[in-house]
Design a protein around this motif. Structure first.
Motif, mmCIF file in Angstrom:
data_model
loop_
_atom_site.group_PDB
_atom_site.id
_atom_site.type_symbol
_atom_site.label_atom_id
_atom_site.label_comp_id
_atom_site.label_asym_id
_atom_site.label_seq_id
_atom_site.Cartn_x
_atom_site.Cartn_y
_atom_site.Cartn_z
ATOM 1 N N THR A 158 0.804 -1.308 -0.005
ATOM 2 C CA THR A 158 0.025 -0.031 -0.081
ATOM 3 C C THR A 158 0.845 1.288 0.064
ATOM 4 O O THR A 158 0.729 2.019 -0.756
ATOM 5 N N ARG A 179 12.374 0.541 8.854
ATOM 6 C CA ARG A 179 13.403 -0.640 8.493
ATOM 7 C C ARG A 179 14.375 -0.068 7.341
ATOM 8 O O ARG A 179 14.203 0.864 6.868
ATOM 9 N N ARG A 183 8.658 -4.488 2.533
ATOM 10 C CA ARG A 183 8.114 -5.848 2.311
ATOM 11 C C ARG A 183 7.072 -5.880 1.265
ATOM 12 O O ARG A 183 6.510 -6.967 0.904
HETATM 13 P P1 NDP Z 1 1.171 -4.462 5.319
HETATM 14 O O1 NDP Z 1 1.155 -5.146 6.611
HETATM 15 O O2 NDP Z 1 1.766 -5.391 4.249
HETATM 16 O O3 NDP Z 1 2.429 -3.421 5.570
HETATM 17 C C1 NDP Z 1 2.606 -2.375 6.540
HETATM 18 C C2 NDP Z 1 3.608 -1.616 6.500
HETATM 19 O O4 NDP Z 1 3.716 -0.607 7.419
HETATM 20 C C3 NDP Z 1 4.737 -2.409 6.889
HETATM 21 O O5 NDP Z 1 5.941 -2.063 5.875
HETATM 22 C C4 NDP Z 1 5.240 -2.007 8.334
HETATM 23 O O6 NDP Z 1 6.558 -2.144 8.413
HETATM 24 C C5 NDP Z 1 4.708 -0.819 8.420
HETATM 25 N N1 NDP Z 1 4.202 -0.550 9.694
HETATM 26 C C6 NDP Z 1 3.178 -1.295 10.412
HETATM 27 N N2 NDP Z 1 2.887 -0.568 11.707
HETATM 28 C C7 NDP Z 1 3.910 0.396 11.724
HETATM 29 C C8 NDP Z 1 4.058 1.351 12.542
HETATM 30 N N3 NDP Z 1 3.625 1.320 13.985
HETATM 31 N N4 NDP Z 1 5.030 2.379 12.438
HETATM 32 C C9 NDP Z 1 5.578 2.391 11.216
HETATM 33 N N5 NDP Z 1 5.309 1.679 10.260
HETATM 34 C C10 NDP Z 1 4.375 0.458 10.614
HETATM 35 O O7 NDP Z 1 0.082 -3.422 4.719
HETATM 36 P P2 NDP Z 1 -0.470 -3.094 3.406
HETATM 37 O O8 NDP Z 1 -1.519 -2.263 3.756
HETATM 38 O O9 NDP Z 1 0.585 -2.575 2.570
HETATM 39 O O10 NDP Z 1 -1.012 -4.516 2.650
HETATM 40 C C11 NDP Z 1 -1.866 -5.298 3.242
HETATM 41 C C12 NDP Z 1 -2.129 -6.550 2.531
HETATM 42 O O11 NDP Z 1 -2.795 -6.106 1.133
HETATM 43 C C13 NDP Z 1 -0.929 -7.378 2.201
HETATM 44 O O12 NDP Z 1 -1.178 -8.719 2.019
HETATM 45 C C14 NDP Z 1 -0.468 -6.626 0.699
HETATM 46 O O13 NDP Z 1 0.209 -7.345 0.021
HETATM 47 C C15 NDP Z 1 -1.900 -6.476 0.146
HETATM 48 N N6 NDP Z 1 -1.931 -5.539 -1.025
HETATM 49 C C16 NDP Z 1 -1.883 -5.818 -2.228
HETATM 50 C C17 NDP Z 1 -2.059 -4.955 -3.166
HETATM 51 C C18 NDP Z 1 -2.003 -5.364 -4.550
HETATM 52 O O14 NDP Z 1 -1.844 -6.531 -4.910
HETATM 53 N N7 NDP Z 1 -1.789 -4.285 -5.485
HETATM 54 C C19 NDP Z 1 -2.278 -3.451 -2.808
HETATM 55 C C20 NDP Z 1 -2.091 -3.193 -1.363
HETATM 56 C C21 NDP Z 1 -2.214 -4.031 -0.578
HETATM 57 P P3 NDP Z 1 7.449 -3.521 8.589
HETATM 58 O O15 NDP Z 1 7.839 -3.935 7.212
HETATM 59 O O16 NDP Z 1 8.725 -2.915 9.451
HETATM 60 O O17 NDP Z 1 6.573 -4.629 9.309
#
Ligand code: NDP
Length: 321
Positions: A158, A179, A183
């Protein structure tokens, strides 16, 4: 007072998905009940300006749009009740829902439209500056920051998609990640790193959103480098928190199939869940698009799927007589 209500179709949730399902179901003569939940109107009631819902040339307000959808649903024969469901039993027919009000709902079919909530960092300054520069949806609000500096927080799909999307409006996009690696899928990372309009700041967390002016609006973000402890300011008039969403599915855990992120799994191309007669629409089953118009679209599909299901049940019952 009535302690039980029976209906052919109950809709849980009153955002664009739930209310659109209700409009279609009511017009099909199913006399649906919409149980609003704790946030009547859903996520759109917490946003202000909406510029991307088709049919409105001028900016409209999210809460107004939801009031109109509810009025339309009621006008065509939906009963909207304010209640919060604390238990569901999908193992018996009709399905049983227990409301905090003490009312038991018996439903031949159920449309789950309970939505999802964006995750926030939890900083007081973030809450204070929501709708004043701080947002959780670039597709919804990015347009308001055209030509301005913007920042995205997060490192998943996202966050990367939002950063790329924002380059349509801004030449200066900063992605801030906690980080030293993302991801997000590799193909998205490749696009991000190849885009000259995007800078990435690694190993950093936002400690404060900074506002200024009258009316107050976001002017920057104070970030802390997690390796050195150094605090610095990133100038930005728009900040998009993209650290994930939480679908509202706790109520159904163990009764219906969920995916690894807790979203309701549906049969591709339909709104059918793993329980026949239970349908899901909107953000509770969609982690990719998350728009009012896509939620409304799947709400329409859920009502049509439910109608077909009920017609098939009735046909079978008649045939068995
Ligand atoms: P994700 O859970 O994949 O990623 C969340 C991100 O936010 C991670 O990088 C995480 O860091 C970071 N994060 C979480 N908590 C905190 C915090 N408190 N402070 C700072 N950073 C933080 O969420 P997404 O919304 O990106 O995606 C959700 C799901 O939807 C996934 O399975 C994704 O693949 C899917 N999706 C697919 C899409 C597509 O196919 N086009 C488009 C959008 C979403 P860290 O990496 O360090 O954990």
């Amino acid at each position: 007072m009535t302690n039980s209500i029976s209906t052919r179709l109950a809709v849980l949730g009153s955002g664009p998905a739930g209310l659109t399902a209700a409009i279609y179901a009511a017009r099909a003569g199913l006399s649906p009940i919409v149980i609003q939940g704790i946030q009547p109107g859903g996520q759109l009631t917490t946003t202000t300006d909406v510029e991307n819902y088709p049919g409105f040339r001028d900016v409209i307000q999210g809460p107004w749009l939801m009031e109109e959808m509810q009025a339309q649903a009621e006008h065509v024969g939906t009963k909207v009740v304010w209640d919060h469901i604390s238990a569901v039993d999908l193992s018996r027919r009709p399905f049983r829902l227990t409301g905090d009000s003490g009312v038991q709902y018996f439903a031949d079919t159920l449309v789950i439209a309970t939505g999802a909530q964006a995750r926030w960092l939890g900083l007081p300054s973030e809450e204070h500056l929501k709708n004043k520069g701080v947002s959780a949806c670039a597709t919804c609000d990015g347009f308001f920051f055209r030509g301005k500096k913007v920042a995205v927080i997060g490192g998943g799909n996202t966050a990367v998609e939002e950063a790329l999307y924002l380059t349509n409006h801004s030449h200066d996009v900063t992605l801030i990640h906690r980080r030293d690696s993302l991801r997000a899928e590799k193909i998205l990372q490749d696009r991000l790193f190849a885009n000259e309009k995007i800078d990435v700041i690694w190993d950093s967390e936002v400690v404060e959103f900074v506002g200024s002016g009258d009316p107050e609006a976001l002017v920057g973000l104070d970030i802390r480098n997690k390796r050195t402890g150094e605090i610095s300011r990133v100038e930005a008039e728009g900040a998009f928190v993209a650290i994930g969403h939480k679908p509202a599915t706790e109520l159904f855990a163990g009764q219906i199939e969920l995916d690894e992120d807790g979203y309701i799994r549906i049969e591709a191309g339909t709104t059918k869940t793993s329980v026949p007669g239970v349908f899901a629409c909107g953000d509770v089953m969609d982690k990719i698009y998350r728009q009012a118009v896509t939620a409304a679209g799947t709400g329409c599909m859920a009502a049509l799927d439910a109608e077909k299901y009920l017609a098939a049940q009735e046909f079978e019952a008649l045939a068995a007589e």
